[in-house]
Design a protein around this motif. Structure first.
Motif, PDB file in Angstrom:
ATOM      1  N   ASN A 398       0.852  -1.188   0.000  1.00  0.00           N
ATOM      2  CA  ASN A 398       0.000   0.000   0.000  1.00  0.00           C
ATOM      3  C   ASN A 398       0.892   1.243   0.000  1.00  0.00           C
ATOM      4  O   ASN A 398       1.568   1.517   0.992  1.00  0.00           O
ATOM      5  CB  ASN A 398      -0.893  -0.018   1.239  1.00  0.00           C
ATOM      6  N   PRO A 399       0.902   1.990  -1.111  1.00  0.00           N
ATOM      7  CA  PRO A 399       1.833   3.122  -1.223  1.00  0.00           C
ATOM      8  C   PRO A 399       1.491   4.257  -0.260  1.00  0.00           C
ATOM      9  O   PRO A 399       2.339   5.126  -0.019  1.00  0.00           O
ATOM     10  CB  PRO A 399       1.679   3.573  -2.680  1.00  0.00           C
ATOM     11  N   ASN A 400       0.280   4.256   0.285  1.00  0.00           N
ATOM     12  CA  ASN A 400      -0.126   5.359   1.159  1.00  0.00           C
ATOM     13  C   ASN A 400      -0.027   5.050   2.642  1.00  0.00           C
ATOM     14  O   ASN A 400      -0.336   5.882   3.479  1.00  0.00           O
ATOM     15  CB  ASN A 400      -1.566   5.771   0.826  1.00  0.00           C
ATOM     16  N   SER A 401       0.387   3.841   2.957  1.00  0.00           N
ATOM     17  CA  SER A 401       0.446   3.438   4.352  1.00  0.00           C
ATOM     18  C   SER A 401       1.854   3.676   4.914  1.00  0.00           C
ATOM     19  O   SER A 401       2.852   3.454   4.245  1.00  0.00           O
ATOM     20  CB  SER A 401       0.042   1.966   4.423  1.00  0.00           C
ATOM     21  N   SER A 402       1.924   4.149   6.169  1.00  0.00           N
ATOM     22  CA  SER A 402       3.208   4.516   6.774  1.00  0.00           C
ATOM     23  C   SER A 402       3.631   3.531   7.848  1.00  0.00           C
ATOM     24  O   SER A 402       2.832   2.739   8.340  1.00  0.00           O
ATOM     25  CB  SER A 402       3.107   5.899   7.420  1.00  0.00           C
ATOM     26  N   TYR A 403       4.901   3.593   8.216  1.00  0.00           N
ATOM     27  CA  TYR A 403       5.415   2.723   9.267  1.00  0.00           C
ATOM     28  C   TYR A 403       6.557   3.419   9.979  1.00  0.00           C
ATOM     29  O   TYR A 403       7.106   4.415   9.493  1.00  0.00           O
ATOM     30  CB  TYR A 403       5.922   1.403   8.662  1.00  0.00           C
ATOM     31  N   GLU A 404       6.888   2.885  11.138  1.00  0.00           N
ATOM     32  CA  GLU A 404       8.104   3.319  11.828  1.00  0.00           C
ATOM     33  C   GLU A 404       8.851   2.066  12.274  1.00  0.00           C
ATOM     34  O   GLU A 404       8.271   1.157  12.864  1.00  0.00           O
ATOM     35  CB  GLU A 404       7.753   4.192  13.048  1.00  0.00           C
ATOM     36  N   ILE A 405      10.142   2.024  11.991  1.00  0.00           N
ATOM     37  CA  ILE A 405      10.940   0.838  12.292  1.00  0.00           C
ATOM     38  C   ILE A 405      11.463   0.905  13.718  1.00  0.00           C
ATOM     39  O   ILE A 405      11.928   1.953  14.163  1.00  0.00           O
ATOM     40  CB  ILE A 405      12.122   0.719  11.304  1.00  0.00           C
ATOM     41  N   SER A 406      11.364  -0.215  14.450  1.00  0.00           N
ATOM     42  CA  SER A 406      11.904  -0.254  15.811  1.00  0.00           C
ATOM     43  C   SER A 406      12.202  -1.690  16.234  1.00  0.00           C
ATOM     44  O   SER A 406      11.505  -2.623  15.830  1.00  0.00           O
ATOM     45  CB  SER A 406      10.889   0.353  16.787  1.00  0.00           C
ATOM     46  N   SER A 407      13.216  -1.825  17.064  1.00  0.00           N
ATOM     47  CA  SER A 407      13.526  -3.157  17.609  1.00  0.00           C
ATOM     48  C   SER A 407      12.396  -3.642  18.520  1.00  0.00           C
ATOM     49  O   SER A 407      12.286  -4.829  18.797  1.00  0.00           O
ATOM     50  CB  SER A 407      14.842  -3.121  18.392  1.00  0.00           C
ATOM     51  N   LYS A 408      11.545  -2.710  18.970  1.00  0.00           N
ATOM     52  CA  LYS A 408      10.405  -3.096  19.819  1.00  0.00           C
ATOM     53  C   LYS A 408       9.355  -3.866  19.025  1.00  0.00           C
ATOM     54  O   LYS A 408       8.642  -4.693  19.569  1.00  0.00           O
ATOM     55  CB  LYS A 408       9.726  -1.854  20.419  1.00  0.00           C
ATOM     56  N   SER A 409       9.264  -3.562  17.743  1.00  0.00           N
ATOM     57  CA  SER A 409       8.206  -4.188  16.941  1.00  0.00           C
ATOM     58  C   SER A 409       8.730  -5.087  15.818  1.00  0.00           C
ATOM     59  O   SER A 409       7.945  -5.757  15.154  1.00  0.00           O
ATOM     60  CB  SER A 409       7.317  -3.097  16.333  1.00  0.00           C
ATOM     61  N   HIS A 410      10.040  -5.114  15.590  1.00  0.00           N
ATOM     62  CA  HIS A 410      10.519  -5.954  14.482  1.00  0.00           C
ATOM     63  C   HIS A 410      10.455  -7.451  14.867  1.00  0.00           C
ATOM     64  O   HIS A 410      10.173  -7.802  16.008  1.00  0.00           O
ATOM     65  CB  HIS A 410      11.922  -5.521  14.017  1.00  0.00           C
ATOM     66  N   HIS A 411      10.700  -8.314  13.896  1.00  0.00           N
ATOM     67  CA  HIS A 411      10.541  -9.759  14.136  1.00  0.00           C
ATOM     68  C   HIS A 411      11.870 -10.504  14.226  1.00  0.00           C
ATOM     69  O   HIS A 411      11.886 -11.710  14.447  1.00  0.00           O
ATOM     70  CB  HIS A 411       9.638 -10.361  13.057  1.00  0.00           C
ATOM     71  N   SER A 412      12.956  -9.790  14.029  1.00  0.00           N
ATOM     72  CA  SER A 412      14.273 -10.372  14.263  1.00  0.00           C
ATOM     73  C   SER A 412      14.441 -10.595  15.764  1.00  0.00           C
ATOM     74  O   SER A 412      13.794  -9.936  16.572  1.00  0.00           O
ATOM     75  CB  SER A 412      15.351  -9.399  13.752  1.00  0.00           C
TER      76      SER A 412
END
Ligand code: DUC
Ligand code: ZN
Ligand code: ZN
Ligand code: ZN
Length: 489
Positions: A398-412
């Motif tokens: 979805n080109p209009n959807s946003s995100y923020e990257i964090s070690s709190k929510s990542h799956h690694s």
């Protein structure tokens, strides 16, 4: 996890073409790609209106469950692959490290490590020494085990590094088997020297890592590997191109018609080295990878080289260590385990940085994140395409959807993320791998053991026009002389 899925109303993007179409999937395979497909009630329907439907990403460069620098990467095949799927990557190619130099034993060890895979994967094989056994094993791996690429480390003196004589033997063997030679291009002897110099100067922190192995050493090794590959007349793949110095050598070789592939990685495209000067060791050390992340300017130049086709595809070198493992090098940067994350972030960051900014088109995006990798490693169009008959590895972005990257929510499993706090636009909302919906509504539904080992056959398109035998080579030479010897006068 339905066996029949219809993706309706999206823009279907392949490397050469995009169109408004529906995609119908049955039993893990794409069955139809065309407008207005009608199906019965038993089929799961996904609405992709206003979204992009693209081939799942293929990451050509990962290290999962790898023993390295006195420890083992925190992501194994299962956690690394789960992270990948949450980020829209549906296949990766991992590097097998030989066991005591033994290739087949290394392959078997990695067969075990990857048994619980939840997505499709393939292997490259590293070559760390040379003898009859290695040469024989290369043939076994190519002919029986589905491996068509071998990697040579020109760095890591004392452990993985190979010298030029070994590289030459390896290049010749690769050529005869139709396998692609890959290089980690840094001058290991000079790096060793540079590290000693830093320690003598009292520079023991993470910045010493960058200072000890500057771009010039990457440029030298890249140039050397390219010239040796030309001497042998075999294709070459340069992994993790991190600097303008290396990229320029690849550009020059390609311009002359040599078959050289250059793979930048997400960290090298997006980050710069200022982090290594951070006073907090936990922050600085997470950016330690090799070759190092470079000063401002290199990343943008590599992005430009990707847009113009000088570089062909994007990897990650995903090789994660948590903060405790990184602290092995608290007093000496030489002991910080090398590696950064990226498997979950690659598809998002490349979309946002390169498509979102208008540098490349959606079709180019598919080419550099998926299709080109499939072509190089000879598994196209089974992988890397949304075509009838291809594997159903599909993402909906979805080109209009946003995100923020964090070690709190990542799956690694790592407790840090080198992209911590970074925001972007263009989110993978659905991932379908092998015909299963594995990522939807921010939720992973992965199945251990559902991932398949993908065999990669030799003689990819890179070998077109390359003669195996020396017959043509001989006839291309200026004719040798039938020589006589006269008496001196
Ligand atoms: N570089 C890294 O940063 N990690 C794994 C191996 C490598 O070459
Ligand atoms: Zn490497
Ligand atoms: Zn910076
Ligand atoms: Zn690597």
């Amino acid at each position: 996890s339905s066996t029949r899925i219809l993706i309706k109303g999206g823009t279907v993007v392949n490397a050469h073409h995009q169109q408004l179409a529906d995609v119908y999937v049955e039993n893990g395979i794409i069955v139809a790609v065309q407008p207005n497909i009608k199906v019965g009630d038993e089929v799961t329907v996904l609405d992709a209106t206003g979204k992009f439907v693209m081939p799942g990403g293929i990451d050509p460069h990962t290290h999962l469950a790898m023993e390295f620098m006195g420890t083992e990467t925190i992501d194994d095949f299962f956690s690394g692959q789960a992270a990948a799927l949450a980020g829209g990557t549906t296949m990766h190619i991992d590097f097998v490290i030989p066991v005591n130099g033994n290739l087949v034993a290394g392959f078997e060890a990695y067969e075990n490590k990857s048994r619980e895979s939840c997505m499709d994967y393939g292997f490259h094989m590293a070559i760390t020494k040379w003898d009859e056994g290695v040469s024989k094993d290369m043939e076994i791996l190519v002919k029986e085990k589905g491996i068509n690429s071998f990697k040579f480390f020109l760095a890591y003196k004392g452990s993985l590094m190979v010298t030029d004589d070994l590289l030459l033997e390896g290049l010749k063997r690769c050529k005869s088997l139709g396998a692609l030679a890959m290089v980690h291009a840094e001058n290991g002897d000079a790096v060793f020297e540079g590290q000693k110099r830093m320690i003598e100067l009292g520079i023991t922190g993470p910045e010493g890592h960058a200072l000890s192995r500057p771009p010039v050493l990457e440029g030298e090794a890249t140039a050397r590997a390219i010239r040796l590959a030309r001497f042998v007349n075999t294709p070459l793949y340069v992994v993790h191109v991190m600097s303008v110095d290396a990229m320029d050598e690849i550009a020059k070789a390609r311009k002359s018609g040599q078959k050289v592939i250059g793979e930048p990685v997400v960290s090298g495209l997006i980050l710069d080295d200022h982090w290594l000067w951070d006073p907090d060791f936990t922050i600085a050390s997470k950016y330690v990878m090799s070759p190092p992340i470079r000063p401002v300017g290199h990343g943008k130049a590599l992005q430009d080289a990707l847009s113009t086709g000088i570089l062909q595809l994007v990897g990650t070198d995903h090789c994660t260590f948590n903060s405790t493992q990184k602290a092995l090098g608290l007093d000496d940067f030489r002991k910080i385990p090398n590696g950064v994350n990226g498997l979950e972030e690659r598809m998002h960051l490349i979309w946002d940085t390169m498509v979102g900014s208008g540098q490349i088109s959606a079709t180019d995006y598919v080419r550099i994140t998926s299709t080109e990798c499939a072509r190089i490693f000879n598994i196209y169009p089974r992988k890397g395409a949304i075509l009838a008959g291809s594997d159903a590895d599909i993402i909906i972005l979805n080109p209009n959807s946003s995100y923020e990257i964090s070690s709190k929510s990542h799956h690694s499993r790592s407790d840090t993320n080198v992209y911590e706090g970074r925001r972007g636009k263009g989110k993978v909302e659905v991932t379908i791998a092998g015909g299963r919906i594995v990522w939807e509504n921010e939720e992973l539904k992965v199945v251990p053991g559902s991932g398949k080992y993908i065999e990669m056959p030799p003689f990819s398109y890179l070998f077109d026009g390359i003669e195996k035998s020396d017959a043509n080579y001989l006839s291309s030479l200026r004719a040798p002389v039938k020589r006589v010897r006269t008496e001196a006068t």
